[in-house]
Design an enzyme around this catalytic site. Structure first.
Site, mmCIF file in Angstrom:
data_model
loop_
_atom_site.group_PDB
_atom_site.id
_atom_site.type_symbol
_atom_site.label_atom_id
_atom_site.label_comp_id
_atom_site.label_asym_id
_atom_site.label_seq_id
_atom_site.Cartn_x
_atom_site.Cartn_y
_atom_site.Cartn_z
ATOM 1 N N SER A 36 0.827 -1.192 0.000
ATOM 2 C CA SER A 36 0.000 0.000 0.000
ATOM 3 C C SER A 36 0.867 1.250 0.000
ATOM 4 O O SER A 36 1.897 1.302 0.670
ATOM 5 C CB SER A 36 -0.885 -0.015 1.242
ATOM 6 O OG SER A 36 -1.464 1.247 1.426
ATOM 7 N N ALA A 47 17.071 -3.996 16.138
ATOM 8 C CA ALA A 47 18.125 -4.883 16.641
ATOM 9 C C ALA A 47 17.797 -6.316 16.252
ATOM 10 O O ALA A 47 16.636 -6.691 16.136
ATOM 11 C CB ALA A 47 18.231 -4.762 18.156
ATOM 12 N N LYS A 75 25.982 -5.094 17.220
ATOM 13 C CA LYS A 75 25.370 -5.326 18.538
ATOM 14 C C LYS A 75 26.060 -6.531 19.162
ATOM 15 O O LYS A 75 25.985 -7.629 18.621
ATOM 16 C CB LYS A 75 23.868 -5.606 18.344
ATOM 17 C CG LYS A 75 23.173 -6.155 19.573
ATOM 18 C CD LYS A 75 21.744 -6.569 19.245
ATOM 19 C CE LYS A 75 21.131 -7.351 20.398
ATOM 20 N NZ LYS A 75 19.822 -7.929 20.040
ATOM 21 N N TYR A 453 13.434 -26.204 19.200
ATOM 22 C CA TYR A 453 14.254 -25.082 18.717
ATOM 23 C C TYR A 453 13.449 -23.781 18.799
ATOM 24 O O TYR A 453 12.323 -23.698 18.306
ATOM 25 C CB TYR A 453 14.693 -25.314 17.263
ATOM 26 C CG TYR A 453 15.380 -24.097 16.689
ATOM 27 C CD1 TYR A 453 16.687 -23.796 17.042
ATOM 28 C CD2 TYR A 453 14.706 -23.206 15.841
ATOM 29 C CE1 TYR A 453 17.319 -22.647 16.560
ATOM 30 C CE2 TYR A 453 15.331 -22.066 15.355
ATOM 31 C CZ TYR A 453 16.629 -21.799 15.727
ATOM 32 O OH TYR A 453 17.244 -20.661 15.261
HETATM 33 C C1 LIG Z 1 7.710 -1.294 19.160
HETATM 34 C C2 LIG Z 1 8.359 -2.301 18.284
HETATM 35 C C3 LIG Z 1 9.731 -2.501 18.352
HETATM 36 C C4 LIG Z 1 10.348 -3.475 17.571
HETATM 37 N N1 LIG Z 1 11.688 -3.689 17.688
HETATM 38 C C5 LIG Z 1 12.254 -4.698 17.007
HETATM 39 C C6 LIG Z 1 13.625 -4.989 17.136
HETATM 40 O O1 LIG Z 1 14.375 -4.292 17.819
HETATM 41 N N2 LIG Z 1 14.123 -6.052 16.469
HETATM 42 C C7 LIG Z 1 13.352 -6.824 15.662
HETATM 43 O O2 LIG Z 1 13.861 -7.789 15.099
HETATM 44 N N3 LIG Z 1 12.060 -6.551 15.479
HETATM 45 C C8 LIG Z 1 11.493 -5.516 16.134
HETATM 46 N N4 LIG Z 1 10.181 -5.234 15.932
HETATM 47 C C9 LIG Z 1 9.440 -6.013 14.949
HETATM 48 C C10 LIG Z 1 9.664 -5.488 13.557
HETATM 49 O O3 LIG Z 1 9.359 -4.122 13.495
HETATM 50 C C11 LIG Z 1 8.777 -6.198 12.601
HETATM 51 O O4 LIG Z 1 8.920 -7.556 12.815
HETATM 52 C C12 LIG Z 1 9.171 -5.906 11.188
HETATM 53 O O5 LIG Z 1 9.280 -4.541 10.949
HETATM 54 C C13 LIG Z 1 8.212 -6.534 10.241
HETATM 55 O O6 LIG Z 1 7.054 -5.849 10.112
HETATM 56 P P1 LIG Z 1 6.069 -6.368 9.008
HETATM 57 O O7 LIG Z 1 6.728 -6.272 7.680
HETATM 58 O O8 LIG Z 1 5.502 -7.659 9.410
HETATM 59 O O9 LIG Z 1 4.840 -5.315 9.083
HETATM 60 P P2 LIG Z 1 4.753 -3.770 8.737
HETATM 61 O O10 LIG Z 1 6.029 -3.054 8.870
HETATM 62 O O11 LIG Z 1 3.584 -3.264 9.501
HETATM 63 O O12 LIG Z 1 4.376 -3.747 7.191
HETATM 64 C C14 LIG Z 1 3.068 -4.001 6.732
HETATM 65 C C15 LIG Z 1 3.000 -3.781 5.243
HETATM 66 O O13 LIG Z 1 1.708 -4.178 4.788
HETATM 67 C C16 LIG Z 1 1.204 -3.201 3.917
HETATM 68 N N5 LIG Z 1 -0.244 -3.239 3.925
HETATM 69 C C17 LIG Z 1 -1.089 -3.197 4.974
HETATM 70 N N6 LIG Z 1 -2.370 -3.212 4.548
HETATM 71 C C18 LIG Z 1 -2.313 -3.296 3.186
HETATM 72 C C19 LIG Z 1 -3.289 -3.340 2.148
HETATM 73 N N7 LIG Z 1 -4.594 -3.299 2.408
HETATM 74 N N8 LIG Z 1 -2.863 -3.406 0.860
HETATM 75 C C20 LIG Z 1 -1.540 -3.446 0.573
HETATM 76 N N9 LIG Z 1 -0.590 -3.416 1.504
HETATM 77 C C21 LIG Z 1 -0.968 -3.324 2.787
HETATM 78 C C22 LIG Z 1 1.770 -1.894 4.435
HETATM 79 O O14 LIG Z 1 1.758 -0.892 3.439
HETATM 80 C C23 LIG Z 1 3.181 -2.345 4.794
HETATM 81 O O15 LIG Z 1 3.985 -2.295 3.641
HETATM 82 C C24 LIG Z 1 9.564 -4.246 16.680
HETATM 83 C C25 LIG Z 1 8.196 -4.012 16.575
HETATM 84 C C26 LIG Z 1 7.585 -3.067 17.367
HETATM 85 C C27 LIG Z 1 6.117 -2.872 17.255
HETATM 86 N N1 LIG Z 2 20.840 -17.935 17.839
HETATM 87 C C1 LIG Z 2 20.940 -16.694 18.516
HETATM 88 C C2 LIG Z 2 21.026 -16.955 19.968
HETATM 89 C C3 LIG Z 2 21.753 -16.051 20.853
HETATM 90 C C4 LIG Z 2 22.911 -16.347 21.443
HETATM 91 N N2 LIG Z 2 23.325 -15.313 22.202
HETATM 92 C C5 LIG Z 2 22.452 -14.341 22.124
HETATM 93 C C6 LIG Z 2 22.472 -13.105 22.668
HETATM 94 C C7 LIG Z 2 21.446 -12.272 22.385
HETATM 95 CL CL1 LIG Z 2 21.476 -10.707 23.056
HETATM 96 C C8 LIG Z 2 20.411 -12.677 21.546
HETATM 97 C C9 LIG Z 2 20.401 -13.936 20.994
HETATM 98 C C10 LIG Z 2 21.438 -14.759 21.263
HETATM 99 C C11 LIG Z 2 22.085 -15.887 17.905
HETATM 100 O O1 LIG Z 2 23.199 -16.379 17.812
HETATM 101 O O2 LIG Z 2 21.838 -14.780 17.510
#
Ligand SMILES: Cc1cc2nc3c(=O)[nH]c(=O)nc-3n(C[C@H](O)[C@H](O)[C@H](O)COP(=O)(O)OP(=O)(O)OC[C@H]3O[C@@H](n4cnc5c(N)ncnc54)[C@H](O)[C@@H]3O)c2cc1C
Ligand SMILES: N[C@@H](Cc1c[nH]c2cc(Cl)ccc12)C(=O)O
Length: 516
Positions: A36, A47, A75, A453
């Site tokens: 979208s 992270a 990290k 796992y």
């Molecule tokens: C507060 C917070 C902190 C986070 N911190 C981390 C982190 O530190 N490390 C980590 O690994 N993960 C983190 N995450 C998770 C990470 O942000 C998500 O896993 C990742 O960004 C994937 O999001 P997504 O693609 O599933 O969804 P989204 O980013 O929400 O994307 C959804 C997509 O669907 C589309 N879409 C929706 N409705 C429609 C429609 N009707 N038609 C067409 N397209 C549509 C949108 O346009 C968008 O492109 C965090 C999440 C949150 C909420």
């Molecule tokens: N398979 C993961 C597991 C892991 C091992 N040590 C850490 C430390 C933190 Cl902060 C997160 C994750 C992990 C990996 O290797 O990433």
């Protein structure tokens, strides 16, 4: 041949999926991604686990290609502050636990800890992080870990096949939106059809399978397998197919976040090469250093704190640098779909499930789901075995991570607010109470952690138990009868190595400045 993949959603999940399947199947697969132009992405997610380097390797991308484009940093751990008590901190590092005479070094430490800091005594990384250093030298060589980069026998393995073999010494922090953009170019160059449009309707056939999606301007898009990457909306799996969602809110009450992206002069500030999680009255604040800014946010339970109070606390925590920055308030759907693959629809990313980002598992879930889908990719027979194996694997990973996160709250000594007191009496997942009872007498090992796992090795559990400080732990009785000499030599070797590294490694900022 079943080879038409339609991905709905262009966040991190959508573009990681599109890129991976192009890298895996090339021209033999036909991929359309529709996203979208009106509905945004979550916009945080910074992270990762160290395992994500297998994803980049699979795509043929090198750090020097993608890291500068995503403002990425290294990290080396999650740093927990104030979870035990105010002023206390400890690390959960990416570093294999040493073992001496068959017992983990942490067990020896419990038996006769040289100081009251298990992490600084048992690992090298905490001191490297405290000093703000890079895990690579300026010429790119890696910190001398028991690890061989690019070892042949490791190529082509999935994450679960890697576990326990090695521990790579770092993960990444980056701007997820920039990664999605980078992968858009990667995928489109390799033949993915990219459509910017709203999906308005999901069309089901008489069996309840998806026959196509109807867009506002591009008509119907047909396909064989539909991947729902629409984020928390879960438009295909939960809405159209009405697959039930299992909430984890009874065991993990944090359901809200407020995030800020704060521009910073990282050269002046320096980079602490880790993700910090600082405990607060009703949750915790993440701090993630990137090149050019820090990402920060307060994850909290709205039963205990209002969004206004959360934002005020976060702004006070960050200080004047955040004054002109707009806050992003997010409602989090915590839990997982009962099944993430139903009929010809697979949900990947937030649409499949999510837990609070305390251990940065969001992108790990996506990577794991992609690997499992590649492994269990269907053909025209649509064998239910592939779906079952896939769904079991996703459920295990998410339920296992939930258990690990709940342990953080149960084990945290802090009990100065109602939020922290309630954490000790709230329901916990089945099986965890028995496991904690066991860990009090014998530190976690592969036999006594969550039995499937889920990405986290037993040493991760040891770090949380030893660092949080709220659960009393006993060393193995056998150690009282054993020669302490080898363990003492190991502690001394860690001290020596720490000193040597402090003298030779560059500062994290300097390493990245040289790359940019
Ligand atoms: C507060 C917070 C902190 C986070 N911190 C981390 C982190 O530190 N490390 C980590 O690994 N993960 C983190 N995450 C998770 C990470 O942000 C998500 O896993 C990742 O960004 C994937 O999001 P997504 O693609 O599933 O969804 P989204 O980013 O929400 O994307 C959804 C997509 O669907 C589309 N879409 C929706 N409705 C429609 C429609 N009707 N038609 C067409 N397209 C549509 C949108 O346009 C968008 O492109 C965090 C999440 C949150 C909420
Ligand atoms: N398979 C993961 C597991 C892991 C091992 N040590 C850490 C430390 C933190 Cl902060 C997160 C994750 C992990 C990996 O290797 O990433």
């Amino acid at each position: 041949m079943l080879n038409r993949l339609v991905i709905v959603g262009g966040g991190t999940a959508g573009w990681m999926t599109a890129s991976y399947f192009k890298a895996a199947f090339g021209d033999r697969i036909d991929i359309t991604l529709v996203e979208s132009g009106n509905v945004g992405t979550v916009g945080v997610g910074e992270a990762t686990f160290s395992d994500i380097r297998h994803f980049f390797e699979f795509l043929g991308l090198k750090e020097k290609d993608w890291m500068p484009a995503c403002n990425a940093t290294y990290k080396l751990a999650v740093r927990f502050e104030n979870w035990r008590e105010k002023g206390h901190s400890f690390y959960h590092p990416f570093e294999q636990m040493r073992s001496v005479n068959g017992f983990p070094l942490t067990d020896w430490w419990l038996h006769k800890g040289p100081t009251d800091q298990f992490d600084r005594d048992c690992f090298v990384m905490p001191s490297v992080i405290d000093a703000g250093l890079s895990p690579r030298h300026l010429d790119g060589t890696l910190i001398d870990q028991p690890f061989v980069e690019g070892a042949d026998e490791m190529q082509g393995l999935t994450m679960s096949e890697h576990q326990g073999k090695t521990q790579f010494p770092y993960a990444y922090q980056f701007e997820a939106a920039l990664l999605a953009k980078y992968l858009t170019t990667y995928a489109v160059e390799r033949g993915v059809t990219h459509i910017t449009d709203d999906v308005e309707k999901v069309n089901l056939d008489e069996r309840g399978w998806i026959s196509g999606v109807t867009t506002a301007q591009h008509g119907d898009i047909e396909g064989d397998l539909f991947v729902d990457c629409t984020g928390f909306r879960a438009l295909l799996l939960n809405k159209a197919l009405e697959v039930p969602f299992i909430s984890y809110s009874d065991t993990l009450p944090n359901d809200s976040a407020v995030a800020l992206q704060v521009p910073q002069d990282m050269k002046a500030r320096g980079i602490l090469p880790c993700t910090t999680a600082t405990a607060q009255d009703a949750g915790w604040i993440w701090t993630i250093p990137l090149m050019g800014r820090i990402g920060t946010g307060y994850v909290y339970a709205k039963d205990y704190l209002s969004p206004e109070e959360a934002e005020r606390t976060l702004r006070e925590f960050v200080g004047p640098a955040a004054a002109d920055v707009e806050a992003n308030h997010i409602r989090m759907r915590i839990g997982r779909s009962e099944n993430s693959w139903v009929n010809n629809c697979v949900a990947i990313g937030l649409s499949s499930g999510f837990v609070e980002p305390l251990e940065s598992t969001g992108i790990f879930f996506i990577h794991h789901a992609i690997e499992q889908l590649a492994k269990n990719f269907p053909d025209e027979s649509w064998s239910p075995v592939h779906r079952q194996l896939y769904n079991d694997s996703i459920a295990h990973v998410m339920d296992g991570v939930r258990e690990f996160l709940v342990l953080h709250y149960v084990a945290a000594k802090r009990n100065d607010t109602q939020y922290w007191r309630d954490a000790k009496t709230r329901r916990i997942p089945d099986g965890l109470a028995e496991r904690i009872e066991m860990w009090k007498t014998q530190l976690p090992d592969t036999e006594t952690v969550f039995p499937y796992y889920h990405g986290l090795p037993p040493y991760s559990y040891m770090c949380i138990l030893l660092g949080m400080g709220g659960i009393e732990l006993k060393p193995s009785p056998a150690l009282a009868l054993s020669d302490p000499g080898p363990a003492e030599r190991e502690f001394a070797a860690i001290r020596d190595k720490t000193r040597r590294l402090a003298e030779t490694l560059p500062r994290a900022y300097d390493y990245f400045a040289a790359q940019h």
